[in-house]
Design a protein around this motif. Structure first.
Motif: not given
Length: 350
Positions: A184, A186, A223, A272
């Protein structure tokens, strides 16, 4: 009294004796112990040996040693700058790889990277470089510009040994199922997707993911989640030996320090997390399996204290590397080389 006179020979009457230098080796080799192949240590056997010239003239020999030992420590060759290092790496590799988004570039020129920016009080766990991708460097080299005051070793481990020593049931799952890496992107938590893909354009990212075989998913404000299915073990294309070739320890949340793991899991759902890894069918890799893998890695780990000017070259498909915590300034730079695509290996072995 008898006079004796000794006549001096003129230069024209002195016969010069030829010296055969064909068998002179300007380097010497050693191992830490007879039964420890990794790393082979190569040092100069004479003054002012140019390591780049020697490596260029002996590239096949160096490659053979890498296939046997898994890694070479070049020590004492008076390398002092990243430019010296790049020159030697270019002599060993067929081609230096200079498009790697995971590492920051060293300076504004050349094809050298600084090592992974990560808190100095934390370890970077064992991994084969880019083994979570569908293409990876077959060679990776490290050069010590500044050695840490304390700690800071770069442990290396022979993944052929790791494969052989794994529990057969664990080994079978990694062979048959492979792995699925989930990342992920981010902002602020890891390399941003803009930096990793070198673009601000989502369409360019999606096309790059398609070409790489990634599954891309946008979520939230900005994201990106990327899934990639990869092998868990690899048969070496030259030696035919099987290695435990992956980044499972580097990506699995259980391998983090307990406080870091608990903190992350209190903030993120498991899907996540900045990075995580599953078996290739999407099932969970058990914490007990990760403990077992960690024990095998550490059992076979080799450590040496960096000296400034040291250079280490690894066969990335045989040898994994890591980084110990350290105190004080430390600077290690990296060169990647001779990229190979997994699909090419698969076709060659079919």
């Amino acid at each position: 009294m008898e006079n004796t006179i000794t006549a001096k020979k003129s230069l024209g009457t002195i016969r010069r004796k030829a010296v055969d230098l064909s068998h002179f080796n300007p380097v010497r080799e050693s191992q830490a112990s007879e039964d420890q192949l990794l790393p082979l240590i190569i040092e100069p056997a004479a003054d002012q040996v140019d390591l780049a010239d020697w490596a260029r003239n002996n590239r096949d020999y160096v490659n053979g040693k890498l296939h046997l030992h898994g890694g070479i420590l070049f020590r004492g060759f008076s390398l002092s700058t990243p430019q010296d290092f790049e020159r030697v790496a270019a002599a060993i590799y067929n081609e230096i790889y200079a498009e790697y988004g995971d590492l920051p570039r060293e300076g504004v020129a050349g094809k050298i990277y600084t090592s992974t920016p990560y808190p100095e009080d934390k370890a970077i766990l064992y991994h084969n470089e880019s083994s979570h991708m569908n293409a990876w460097p077959t060679r990776i080299s490290f050069f010590c510009v500044i050695a840490a005051k304390e700690g800071g070793c770069s442990p290396i481990v022979d993944c052929r040994k790791v494969y052989k020593q794994l529990d057969p049931a664990v080994r079978e799952k990694f062979e048959n199922l492979g792995l699925m890496y989930v990342r992920n992107f981010s902002d602020g938590l890891d390399v941003s997707w803009q930096r990793f893909f070198s673009t601000e354009d989502r369409a360019v990212v999606e096309e790059a993911c398609r070409k790489q075989g990634f599954i891309a998913e946008w979520y939230g404000k900005d994201s990106l989640r990327v899934r990639q299915r990869c092998r868990g073990v690899l048969r070496h294309p030259v030696t035919g030996e099987i290695s435990f070739f992956n980044q499972v320890q580097l990506h699995h949340v259980h391998s983090l320090d307990p406080d870091v793991r608990q903190s992350l899991l209190s903030i993120f759902k498991r899907e996540d997390l900045p990075r995580h890894v599953y078996y290739g069918d999407g099932s969970v890799i058990e914490d007990s399996v990760m403990d077992h893998i960690g024990e095998i890695y550490e059992k076979n780990a080799v450590r040496f204290q960096w000296r400034e000017g040291d250079m280490v070259t690894l066969d990335n498909m045989i040898t994994a590397h890591a980084r110990d915590p350290f105190v004080g300034p430390r600077k290690i730079v990296v060169a990647l080389g001779d990229l190979v695509h997994g699909e090419d290996l698969d076709r060659a072995s079919a």
